[in-house]
Design an enzyme around this catalytic site. Structure first.
Site, short mmCIF file in Angstrom:
data_model
loop_
_atom_site.label_atom_id
_atom_site.label_comp_id
_atom_site.label_asym_id
_atom_site.label_seq_id
_atom_site.Cartn_x
_atom_site.Cartn_y
_atom_site.Cartn_z
N HIS A 107 0.84 -1.21 0.00
CA HIS A 107 0.00 0.00 0.00
C HIS A 107 0.87 1.25 0.00
CE1 HIS A 107 -3.70 2.28 1.20
NE2 HIS A 107 -2.79 3.09 1.73
N GLU A 108 1.84 1.30 0.89
CA GLU A 108 2.69 2.49 0.95
C GLU A 108 3.59 2.60 -0.28
OE1 GLU A 108 1.98 4.72 2.99
OE2 GLU A 108 0.65 3.49 4.23
N HIS A 150 1.75 4.62 -2.80
CA HIS A 150 1.89 6.06 -2.59
C HIS A 150 3.24 6.55 -3.11
CE1 HIS A 150 -1.74 6.92 -0.38
NE2 HIS A 150 -1.49 6.01 0.54
#
EC number: 3.4.17.19
Length: 510
Positions: free
Chosen positions: A275-276, A279
């Site tokens: 998920h990170e 980003h």
């Protein structure tokens, strides 16, 4: 992975002088803000606990300086001069975004900006301590003061509109709150019956990773490093660390990610890391020659979340990914040698309505967590809930939406870091999931056999597609225009609903 942060295809060498003067002023502001971001990362990752009071004042001084430079008469004059110049479409977009920030912040007192920044920095340490001690009363005064300061700021920006709506536009400047509410209703109509059916009729999907636990942090760290290598995260432009709440910080040159480890379930850190990375992929995909300009900055919280949710859900939670990655997972986790692809795929996608923690939630019930937070968030900002009423209200809504009650405030009202810094921001997570599904659909029209590429670990074409259609534009387009530019149609929940109904229907034997 190739360089994911391309040079812009336009030249500013013949830009009008007033425009260049404006950009010179704005770049100083952007670079100061970028430096403040590094101080924030340091505070969350490596700063000694006793450094909080000094860090709060450092960040407050930076925010006051940037606010002064953004809102002073010299910036207003520079904007007026640039506005009258003969500009290209990209130049006009830069001016539009600088104008929006200037106009939005000009009426906010510098003293308020400084106080809000310092209080936010101090509140985050207070939140960490309160969560660790399961003591909401310790955090409540700081939270109430932070709410009051944010409301004061919103009223200074626009006294004629609800403060919550003004706050929401900090993260989503171009997607109306009313449209967000419509999407929430569409998702409720689709997700609630699907979750109820799975609970009543769906197959049981136990996790072999949980059964093999506990898993030492070192093994999980090795697993996170391994998946970042598969994804193509460049060591020279990023790093992986641990923090109380996973986050990403940085820009197109330096995009750092954090995760956290849960001994009983390594898939928690695994999905958080992916998920990170999503980003970070957005930040690293922004054009480098636009660093310090709006055209070199990410657009909104919802668009940012679309990147993290795409990589987490449409790549890392897919069967093709586990067909390729499972042997690597077995190298780093003990007791999972006999796990099959079907079992691994089910483990990362099983739904757990009784889960109390948002960042550990499955892909479906996650959005009920978001809806819960948005409703409490708004009621608190608008004065319908007092700070003392938040824990009980949180527990009631958890029971209403998910059928569970937190055992403590640490896993209830204190679980998220967000209220120690901002309000009206949770909507971006759901917008991101909706947009991720729409982008995934559009990508599959352009790239042959996406599943084969995921299976083989050939992920560069996927990152390149996102860079071409999303990242490289920075803030050139408002959200609705960017979505149409990337996918050929306006933002719609249709693809997300079709995606989850198909995926979870198959997974649970619907």
């Amino acid at each position: 992975m190739s360089n994911q942060s391309p040079e812009s295809d336009s030249s500013e060498s013949d830009a009008p002088e007033p425009y260049e003067n404006l950009l010179d002023r704005y770049r100083r502001i952007a670079h100061l803000e970028s430096g403040a971001g590094v101080l924030y990362w340091d505070q969350q990752v490596v700063m000694p606990e006793g450094g909080t009071p000094a860090r709060g004042k450092q960040l407050a001084a930076l925010s006051a300086t940037t606010h002064e430079k953004l809102t002073d008469d010299a910036m207003a004059d520079a904007l007026d001069a640039a506005q009258d110049a003969d500009l290209t479409a990209e130049q006009a977009a830069n001016v539009r975004e600088i104008r929006r920030r200037h106009d939005r912040n000009r009426s906010v007192p510098e003293s308020l900006v400084e106080e809000l920044t310092e209080h936010t920095s101090n509140s985050q340490r207070t939140w960490q301590e309160a969560k660790a001690e399961d003591d909401f009363d310790r955090f409540a005064p700081a939270l109430e003061r932070l709410r009051d300061l944010q409301v004061e700021r919103a009223e200074a920006i626009d006294p004629d509109r609800p403060a919550y709506e003004v706050m929401y536009e900090d993260g989503e400047p171009y997607l109306p709150l009313e449209r967000m509410a419509e999407i929430f209703e569409e998702l409720k109509d689709a997700l609630v019956p699907l979750i109820e059916w799975i609970e009543a009729e769906g197959d049981d999907l136990p996790s072999p990773f949980v059964a093999a636990g506990p898993h030492p942090d070192g093994n999980q760290r090795a697993l996170s490093d391994a998946v970042l290598e598969v994804l193509g995260y460049p060591d020279e432009h990023g790093r992986l660390d641990e923090s109380a709440h996973p986050f990403t910080s940085g820009n197109q040159y330096d995009a750092r990610v954090t995760t956290r480890f849960k001994p009983e379930d390594p898939m928690d850190a695994f999905t958080a890391t992916i998920h990170e990375f999503g980003h970070a992929s957005y930040e690293l995909g922004l054009p480098r020659d636009r660093f310090g300009e709006p055209l070199g900055a990410s657009l909104s919280s919802g668009v940012h979340e679309s990147q993290s949710r795409f990589w987490e859900n449409h790549v890392g939670r897919t069967r093709p990914f586990w067909e390729g990655f499972l042997p690597t997972a077995k190298e780093h986790l003990d007791g999972v040698d006999d796990v099959t692809v079907d079992e691994a795929y089910a483990a990362v996608n099983a739904i757990y309505p009784d889960n109390r923690i948002r960042v550990e939630a499955d892909e479906l019930t996650y959005h009920l967590h978001i809806i819960l937070r948005c409703e409490l968030d708004r009621a608190f900002v608008e004065g319908d809930l007092s700070v003392d009423e938040l824990p009980a209200a949180w527990n009631r809504k958890m029971e209403e939406y998910l059928g569970v009650t937190p055992d403590s405030d640490a896993e209830g009202v204190l679980q998220d870091i967000h209220w120690s810094s901002r309000f009206a921001a949770f909507q971006g997570y759901t917008i991101g999931s909706v947009l991720a599904a729409q982008l995934d659909h559009a990508m599959r029209q352009d790239i042959d056999d996406v599943d084969a590429k995921i299976r083989e670990g050939d992920l560069e074409p996927l990152w390149d597609w996102m860079t071409e259609h999303v990242h490289r534009h920075g803030r050139r387009y408002p959200t609705d225009e960017l979505v149409e530019e990337a996918t050929g149609e306006p933002l719609t929940a249709e693809y997300f609903v079709d995606y989850v109904e198909g995926k979870f229907g198959d997974l649970y034997g619907l």
